[in-house]
Design an enzyme around this catalytic site. Structure first.
Site, short mmCIF file in Angstrom:
data_model
loop_
_atom_site.label_atom_id
_atom_site.label_comp_id
_atom_site.label_asym_id
_atom_site.label_seq_id
_atom_site.Cartn_x
_atom_site.Cartn_y
_atom_site.Cartn_z
N CYS A 37 -5.95 -0.44 -10.01
CA CYS A 37 -5.04 -0.43 -8.86
C CYS A 37 -5.29 -1.70 -8.07
O CYS A 37 -5.47 -2.76 -8.65
CB CYS A 37 -5.27 0.83 -8.02
SG CYS A 37 -6.97 0.99 -7.41
N ARG A 70 4.55 -4.16 -6.31
CA ARG A 70 3.34 -4.99 -6.43
C ARG A 70 3.07 -5.32 -7.90
O ARG A 70 2.64 -6.42 -8.23
CB ARG A 70 2.14 -4.30 -5.79
CG ARG A 70 2.23 -4.20 -4.28
CD ARG A 70 0.96 -3.62 -3.68
NE ARG A 70 -0.17 -4.53 -3.83
CZ ARG A 70 -1.44 -4.17 -3.62
NH1 ARG A 70 -1.74 -2.93 -3.28
NH2 ARG A 70 -2.40 -5.06 -3.77
#
Length: 275
Positions: free
Chosen positions: A230, A172
């Site tokens: 995050c 990611r």
């Protein structure tokens, strides 16, 4: 005070003269609600806390899990029996993300004695209960600001002037895949530091020395400040907790990638390198 506690220590303290308030924060990203698992069996005396409702505000411009209103959070903690002078132990199913989110919120709002059960419920070898307790109302009153917090502008600045860690999976970070947010990639200047590498196979944190060595390799030595983000501020709290175990203070960008990437004017970097 250590920010984590073993199951043995938790059981010992729970049987002692000053037992901690126990909070069960079982939650999975995109998974089933944690309440049925709680009702099927939890540490005796533990109160269930709903991450999506009590540990986050409504999704929106601030991200998928923006910080809750402090007064509403305080009311939820008081209902769970949390008082300022009472120790608190939080746990989840073992991943540690949800418990870390509760730990971070309580510490950020000024509670002085909060620990995460290392390895979660899976490490508990005592009896489980199916009774839902109704604790006496606590007296905890949030005073936000006890831990450092970043907004989008602060995160961008820290990526240039200090060390900003991206706690998401490496794919990611690189932008290879993005299953949730508008676009893949990372904040320019941020360093990939998947939170999964902070724990062993059983979900327990690595020893403090090993964590300190990991973060040193990522650049904490010499960095004037350290920050973490995050996807939506949940696994990032787990990385802040890992840094705390290693003795390294760090700020949390709570809005994280879900907030950052929602604004098309913000820059996005891709690939394995920070820039």
């Amino acid at each position: 005070m250590k920010p984590i506690i073993s199951a043995f220590e938790c059981a010992s303290e729970s049987a002692g003269p000053r037992p901690p308030v126990l909070l069960d924060v079982r939650w999975q990203l995109g998974g089933p609600h944690g309440r049925p698992d709680y009702e099927a069996g939890h540490i005796p005396g533990a109160v269930f806390v709903d991450l999506d409702v009590e540990l986050a505000g409504p999704p929106g411009s601030g991200g998928r899990h923006p910080l809750p209103d402090p007064e509403e959070f305080g009311a939820a903690m008081r209902r769970a029996g949390v008082s300022r002078d009472t120790p608190v132990v939080v746990y989840d199913g073992g991943q540690g993300w949800a418990a870390a989110r509760a730990w971070w919120l309580l510490r950020w709002t000024g509670h002085p004695d909060v620990r995460v059960l290392d390895g979660g419920l899976a490490t508990w070898d005592g009896e489980l209960s199916t009774e839902s307790p109704t604790p006496a109302e606590g007296d905890f009153r949030p005073e936000p600001g006890a831990l450092p917090l970043l907004d989008a502008e602060g995160a961008a600045a820290l990526a240039r002037s200090g060390l900003l860690l991206d706690a998401r999976a490496a794919e990611r970070y690189r932008g290879d895949v993005e299953p949730i947010d508008r676009v893949g990639g990372h904040i320019p200047g941020a360093v990939s530091a998947p939170t999964s590498e902070n724990t062993s196979g059983d979900g327990r944190f690595l020893p403090a020395e090993a964590l300190a060595a990991r973060f040193k390799e990522l650049g904490t030595d010499g960095a004037p400040e350290v920050g973490v983000y995050c996807g939506s501020g949940v696994s990032g709290a787990h990385e802040v907790l890992a840094l705390a175990v290693a003795g390294i203070p760090a700020a949390l960008y709570a809005g994280s990638w879900s907030e950052w990437s929602a604004d098309e004017s913000r820059p996005v970097a891709t690939g394995p390198d920070p820039q």
